[in-house]
Structures are given as C-alpha cells and as structure tokens.
Write an enzyme that holds these catalytic residues in place. Structure first.
Site, PDB file in Angstrom:
ATOM      1  N   GLU A 131      17.462  26.311  60.666  1.00 13.14           N
ATOM      2  CA  GLU A 131      16.454  26.015  61.698  1.00 13.14           C
ATOM      3  C   GLU A 131      16.021  24.550  61.752  1.00 13.14           C
ATOM      4  O   GLU A 131      14.832  24.258  61.773  1.00 13.14           O
ATOM      5  CB  GLU A 131      15.229  26.918  61.500  1.00 13.14           C
ATOM      6  CG  GLU A 131      15.562  28.388  61.546  1.00 13.14           C
ATOM      7  CD  GLU A 131      14.334  29.292  61.375  1.00 13.14           C
ATOM      8  OE1 GLU A 131      13.235  28.785  61.093  1.00 13.14           O
ATOM      9  OE2 GLU A 131      14.487  30.515  61.534  1.00 13.14           O
ATOM     10  N   ASN A 173      22.530  27.538  60.212  1.00  8.40           N
ATOM     11  CA  ASN A 173      21.977  28.801  60.716  1.00  8.40           C
ATOM     12  C   ASN A 173      20.739  28.529  61.574  1.00  8.40           C
ATOM     13  O   ASN A 173      19.883  27.740  61.185  1.00  8.40           O
ATOM     14  CB  ASN A 173      21.591  29.659  59.490  1.00  8.40           C
ATOM     15  CG  ASN A 173      21.223  31.090  59.815  1.00  8.40           C
ATOM     16  OD1 ASN A 173      22.005  31.808  60.460  1.00  8.40           O
ATOM     17  ND2 ASN A 173      20.051  31.538  59.372  1.00  8.40           N
ATOM     18  N   HIS A 209      17.693  37.016  66.852  1.00 10.10           N
ATOM     19  CA  HIS A 209      16.442  37.789  66.911  1.00 10.10           C
ATOM     20  C   HIS A 209      16.116  37.974  68.388  1.00 10.10           C
ATOM     21  O   HIS A 209      15.590  37.067  69.038  1.00 10.10           O
ATOM     22  CB  HIS A 209      15.313  37.044  66.185  1.00 10.10           C
ATOM     23  CG  HIS A 209      15.528  36.931  64.707  1.00 10.10           C
ATOM     24  ND1 HIS A 209      15.516  38.033  63.877  1.00 10.10           N
ATOM     25  CD2 HIS A 209      15.782  35.861  63.907  1.00 10.10           C
ATOM     26  CE1 HIS A 209      15.735  37.635  62.629  1.00 10.10           C
ATOM     27  NE2 HIS A 209      15.915  36.324  62.616  1.00 10.10           N
ATOM     28  N   GLU A 239      21.218  37.512  61.574  1.00 10.72           N
ATOM     29  CA  GLU A 239      19.879  38.111  61.403  1.00 10.72           C
ATOM     30  C   GLU A 239      19.523  39.027  62.579  1.00 10.72           C
ATOM     31  O   GLU A 239      18.383  39.028  63.073  1.00 10.72           O
ATOM     32  CB  GLU A 239      18.809  37.002  61.256  1.00 10.72           C
ATOM     33  CG  GLU A 239      19.116  36.004  60.149  1.00 10.72           C
ATOM     34  CD  GLU A 239      18.001  34.993  59.888  1.00 10.72           C
ATOM     35  OE1 GLU A 239      16.889  35.152  60.434  1.00 10.72           O
ATOM     36  OE2 GLU A 239      18.253  34.036  59.138  1.00 10.72           O
ATOM     37  N   ASP A 241      18.213  41.502  65.130  1.00  6.96           N
ATOM     38  CA  ASP A 241      17.268  42.592  65.399  1.00  6.96           C
ATOM     39  C   ASP A 241      16.869  42.506  66.866  1.00  6.96           C
ATOM     40  O   ASP A 241      16.987  41.445  67.484  1.00  6.96           O
ATOM     41  CB  ASP A 241      16.058  42.629  64.443  1.00  6.96           C
ATOM     42  CG  ASP A 241      15.270  41.338  64.328  1.00  6.96           C
ATOM     43  OD1 ASP A 241      15.418  40.456  65.195  1.00  6.96           O
ATOM     44  OD2 ASP A 241      14.484  41.218  63.366  1.00  6.96           O
TER      45      ASP A 241
END
Ligand code: XIL
Length: 318
Positions: A131, A173, A209, A239, A241
């Site tokens: 990030e 990432n 996400h 990641e 979701d």
C-alpha cells in the site's frame, strides 16, 4: 472436492485464506482452515507485521507469525508472507522518533534481514511493500517516503532480494489496483522502472477488497492483470472479500456470489495469475465490520459454518 483441489485442477497454484491469531482457538474454524483440500495456501492476517515482529528496536518476536506459518507447513499449505514495509501497524518506537534518513535505512535493512532470514525457505512469496500508493498514483506520504524518499521502495526490494531464499517471490501488494486506473498504472511504472534498473520484483498482489454491486467486472480484471503479466511479473488475488451493505438479503448474496466468481474466474483465465487468497473465509473473523461502518457479511462462510451462495459460485467457476 474442496476449493483448493478445484483451483489446482483449473491450473492455479492454490486457493488460500488469511488466518488471524485469535482464530487458532476455534477448533471448528481450524478444521476448515487447515484442510489443504479447501485451502492450499495461508497468509497471516497480522502475525508478521512490524509491530508484532519488532515491538522494540532490534528486539524480535516471531511467536505470532510462527503460530500461523508452522501449522500451514505441517498441513502442506503454501505460505504468502505479509508484510515487510507498510505505513500501518508500525510500533511506537518507530513512529514516535525522528530518525535521520540513514538511521531509517539501516532500521529498514535490519528489520527485513531478520524477518526474512527467520522465515527463510518458508514463504512462497513475500509482500515486500504494501500500500505505498495514493489513488492518484502518487506515493503515499508516510514515514518511509518523508524520511527516506521514493528510493525506499527500491531499497526494500533490494534488501528483500539480498536475504530471501532462492525462489521466494517478491511482491508489491495494494488495493484499488484491480482495474486499469491511475493507481494501477503507477504500479506498471514502478515495475518498468525496477526492471530498467535491474531491481527484482516478481509479482503484484491485487488485494481485491470489493463491495457487492460495485466490484470490477471480469473484463476489467482480466485487462488489468494483463498489464502486469505482459511485463513478466506474476499476479495473485491476495486479500479477496466482497462486503455487502447491511442488512444482507438474498439479492445482495446473489450479487456477492457473482462478484466473487468474476474475480476468481479472471485469475483462472489469466496465465500468470497464480492463485486466489480470501481475507478470511468466516464472517465472525472478518476485518470488514470493524473498518467499514454498516458493511459486513463479506466472506464465503456464515457464522454458523454453512457456506454461502458465493462459495458455490466460486466452486462453479473453478
Ligand atoms: C488487516 C487485518 O485483517 C486486521 O485484523 C488488522 O486490524 C488491520 O489489518 N490490507 C492489508 C491487510 O494489506 O494487512 C489488512 O489486514 C487489510 C487491508
């Protein structure tokens, strides 16, 4: 056939999940999390982050990371190690002191050297930098940028490359880099600049996400992955979701199922997308409700351990 079995048959290396330390006490949860037919890969949701690994300067504590990584090794699951450099979850000694540039560079190398050597040979991949970018593609003004300057990214990857076991993949990432946009284009530029300078980078982690109903389309995700794989780096969904605006209902669950399936199918259909990791599979342990007010139900399993439509839609596309 579990999701990982299906993923491997579809040509992926793994289907995986994040696991957080408090979850280790839930035996029903762990019986699913450690089943390599279901999850062939594990990421520690917190245990390898700086605040836990180096809580005091030059004092290292691997207990939380090891608690996730060791069982994964025993159960024959791959490990994505997460993460070495990030703006968040840093210890107070690091954020509360004004280090000089050269001090901070040596702190960075010391941290990476210790952590990477401790997990030597235990990680399929390391998220080296997490990030670092703003939405407009500029670098985030965090501790690293303000004290070291933009070269902290290169230094982090060079330090990681110096200490990792051969074959461990070095990843950048981030979130909101799952479509072609200013942020993902900045990652493209980063990779090009690294390649030109001979700095190793092996992969891009697409956090993914998403929110049900506003997730990127299958086509957008495929096109985005291609801009990375064409530069000779692999990609992974790291990641995944898909949260819903609460209260949940059957329509939202169906939308969520379709959004999950699009992401997984985009990876499956992309040569160079190695696998999909969900950022937990069990709603009660999801990070979403604590961070996004009014949203939740983001994972594949309900609180009563039954599977959602999204689970079946993922199994279907694999
Ligand atoms: C989250 C964890 O799931 C939470 O338990 C913790 O409180 C904060 O961090 N992007 C990342 C992950 O790269 O490390 C974050 O994990 C979720 C967002």
């Amino acid at each position: 056939q579990g999701l990982n079995d299906l993923a491997r048959k579809a040509g992926l290396l793994y289907f995986g999940t994040a696991i957080d330390n408090p979850s280790l006490n839930n035996s029903k949860y762990m019986s699913i999390a450690t089943d390599s037919h279901i999850f062939g890969q594990v990421t520690p949701a917190n245990g390898q982050k700086w605040m836990y690994i180096e809580p005091e300067r030059n004092v290292f504590d691997y207990s939380m990371g090891d608690a996730i990584i060791r069982p994964a090794i025993q159960h024959g699951q791959l490990r994505r190690c997460h993460n070495l450099v990030w703006h968040s979850q840093l210890p107070d000694w690091l954020t509360g002191t004004n280090y000089t540039k050269s001090e901070l560079i040596s702190i960075l190398e010391n941290h990476i050297a210790h952590e990477v050597k401790h997990y030597y040979g235990q990680c399929y991949a390391w998220d080296v930098v997490n990030e670092a970018l703003n939405e407009d593609g500029t670098l985030r003004s965090d501790l690293w940028l303000t004290t070291i300057g933009p070269e902290y990214l290169e230094l982090a990857f060079e330090f990681a490359a110096k200490y990792v076991s051969p074959g461990t993949k070095l990843y950048y990432n981030d979130y909101n880099i799952e479509t072609i946009n200013n942020k993902s284009l900045a990652v493209v530029s980063l990779i090009k600049s690294f390649k030109k300078k001979g700095i190793r980078i092996d992969g891009v982690g697409l956090q993914s996400h998403f929110t049900a109903g506003s997730s990127p389309s299958y086509d957008q995700q495929v096109a985005n992955m291609a801009q990375f794989t064409s530069l000779d780096v692999e990609v992974a969904i790291t990641e995944l979701d898909v949260r819903v605006n609460l209260p949940d209902d059957a329509t939202k669950e169906a939308q969520q199922a379709s959004d999950y399936a699009n992401a997984v199918k985009a990876c499956k259909d992309t040569d160079g997308c190695v696998g999909v990791t969900v950022w937990d599979f069990y709603d009660p342990f999801s990070w979403v409700p604590g961070v996004f007010a009014g949203q939740g139900d983001a994972d594949l399993w309900w609180g009563n351990f039954t599977m959602k439509p999204a689970y079946y839609s993922v199994a279907e596309v694999l």
